[in-house]
Design a protein around this motif. Structure first.
Motif, PDB file in Angstrom:
ATOM      1  N   ARG A   5      31.583 -26.704 -57.207  1.00  0.00           N
ATOM      2  CA  ARG A   5      31.261 -27.575 -58.345  1.00  0.00           C
ATOM      3  C   ARG A   5      30.672 -28.896 -57.862  1.00  0.00           C
ATOM      4  O   ARG A   5      29.740 -29.430 -58.456  1.00  0.00           O
ATOM      5  CB  ARG A   5      32.503 -27.835 -59.190  1.00  0.00           C
ATOM      6  N   LEU A   6      31.219 -29.423 -56.757  1.00  0.00           N
ATOM      7  CA  LEU A   6      30.709 -30.675 -56.202  1.00  0.00           C
ATOM      8  C   LEU A   6      29.268 -30.507 -55.744  1.00  0.00           C
ATOM      9  O   LEU A   6      28.425 -31.379 -55.995  1.00  0.00           O
ATOM     10  CB  LEU A   6      31.593 -31.133 -55.043  1.00  0.00           C
ATOM     11  N   ASN A  52      27.058 -28.329 -56.887  1.00  0.00           N
ATOM     12  CA  ASN A  52      26.228 -28.208 -58.086  1.00  0.00           C
ATOM     13  C   ASN A  52      25.984 -29.566 -58.722  1.00  0.00           C
ATOM     14  O   ASN A  52      24.858 -29.892 -59.112  1.00  0.00           O
ATOM     15  CB  ASN A  52      26.875 -27.257 -59.103  1.00  0.00           C
ATOM     16  N   MET A  53      27.039 -30.370 -58.828  1.00  0.00           N
ATOM     17  CA  MET A  53      26.904 -31.690 -59.437  1.00  0.00           C
ATOM     18  C   MET A  53      26.003 -32.585 -58.590  1.00  0.00           C
ATOM     19  O   MET A  53      25.199 -33.359 -59.122  1.00  0.00           O
ATOM     20  CB  MET A  53      28.271 -32.324 -59.640  1.00  0.00           C
ATOM     21  N   THR A  54      26.120 -32.486 -57.269  1.00  0.00           N
ATOM     22  CA  THR A  54      25.279 -33.283 -56.379  1.00  0.00           C
ATOM     23  C   THR A  54      23.820 -32.886 -56.541  1.00  0.00           C
ATOM     24  O   THR A  54      22.936 -33.751 -56.619  1.00  0.00           O
ATOM     25  CB  THR A  54      25.723 -33.095 -54.917  1.00  0.00           C
ATOM     26  N   ARG A  55      23.561 -31.576 -56.630  1.00  0.00           N
ATOM     27  CA  ARG A  55      22.197 -31.086 -56.808  1.00  0.00           C
ATOM     28  C   ARG A  55      21.625 -31.593 -58.138  1.00  0.00           C
ATOM     29  O   ARG A  55      20.497 -32.091 -58.184  1.00  0.00           O
ATOM     30  CB  ARG A  55      22.184 -29.559 -56.766  1.00  0.00           C
ATOM     31  N   LYS A  56      22.404 -31.500 -59.203  1.00  0.00           N
ATOM     32  CA  LYS A  56      21.944 -31.967 -60.512  1.00  0.00           C
ATOM     33  C   LYS A  56      21.709 -33.478 -60.505  1.00  0.00           C
ATOM     34  O   LYS A  56      20.741 -33.973 -61.088  1.00  0.00           O
ATOM     35  CB  LYS A  56      22.960 -31.610 -61.598  1.00  0.00           C
ATOM     36  N   ARG A  57      22.588 -34.218 -59.835  1.00  0.00           N
ATOM     37  CA  ARG A  57      22.441 -35.670 -59.752  1.00  0.00           C
ATOM     38  C   ARG A  57      21.139 -36.030 -59.049  1.00  0.00           C
ATOM     39  O   ARG A  57      20.390 -36.891 -59.501  1.00  0.00           O
ATOM     40  CB  ARG A  57      23.621 -36.286 -59.014  1.00  0.00           C
TER      41      ARG A  57
END
Length: 143
Positions: A73-74, A76-81
């Motif tokens: 999840r981290l 994925n969130m980093t990629r989206k950020r």
């Protein structure tokens, strides 16, 4: 049923008395016996703790699965950020250029207006001076 079990073990009605004789009265225990007792207790503890270790390992496996989930999840969130930062950077740069161009145009318009007002100012001053002189002459004529 209890009396039957006592009969099988030969302890019914106090026939045999105590099976252990207390050795505290005999004197201090030797270090070898104390060490032997500790060793035997350690063996008992390890056999008793085996199911607890199994449950601990399942808890650790569950925690590892949770860690893997959180790690994914981290990522994925980093990629989206990072993707959103890129979009924002492009938008901000375009918007900044547009805003600067708009402000420059507004400043040009304001400058033109101020310059036209400055050109009109001497004419307005002379008109106001002429009106004042006319009013002064009128007031003197009434006296």
């Amino acid at each position: 049923m209890l009396s039957r079990l006592r009969g099988l073990f030969g302890r019914g009605n106090g026939q045999h008395g105590e099976t252990r004789v207390r050795q505290k009265e005999a004197g201090p225990r030797s270090p070898w016996k104390t060490w032997g007792n500790k060793l035997s207790w350690g063996r008992l503890r390890t056999t008793e703790e085996a199911p607890f270790q199994i449950s601990t390992s399942t808890v650790q496996e569950e925690q590892m699965k949770k860690i893997e989930k959180l790690t994914s999840r981290l990522h994925n969130m980093t990629r989206k950020r990072n993707e959103l930062r890129g979009i924002l950077a492009n938008y901000t740069n375009k918007d900044l250029i547009n805003r600067l161009n708009f402000e420059l145009e507004m400043l040009k318009l304001e400058h033109k207006q101020v310059m036209s007002d400055l050109q009109k100012l001497p004419i307005e001053i002379t008109d106001a001076l002429d009106k004042c002189m006319g009013l002064i002459e009128e007031t003197e004529s009434f006296r």
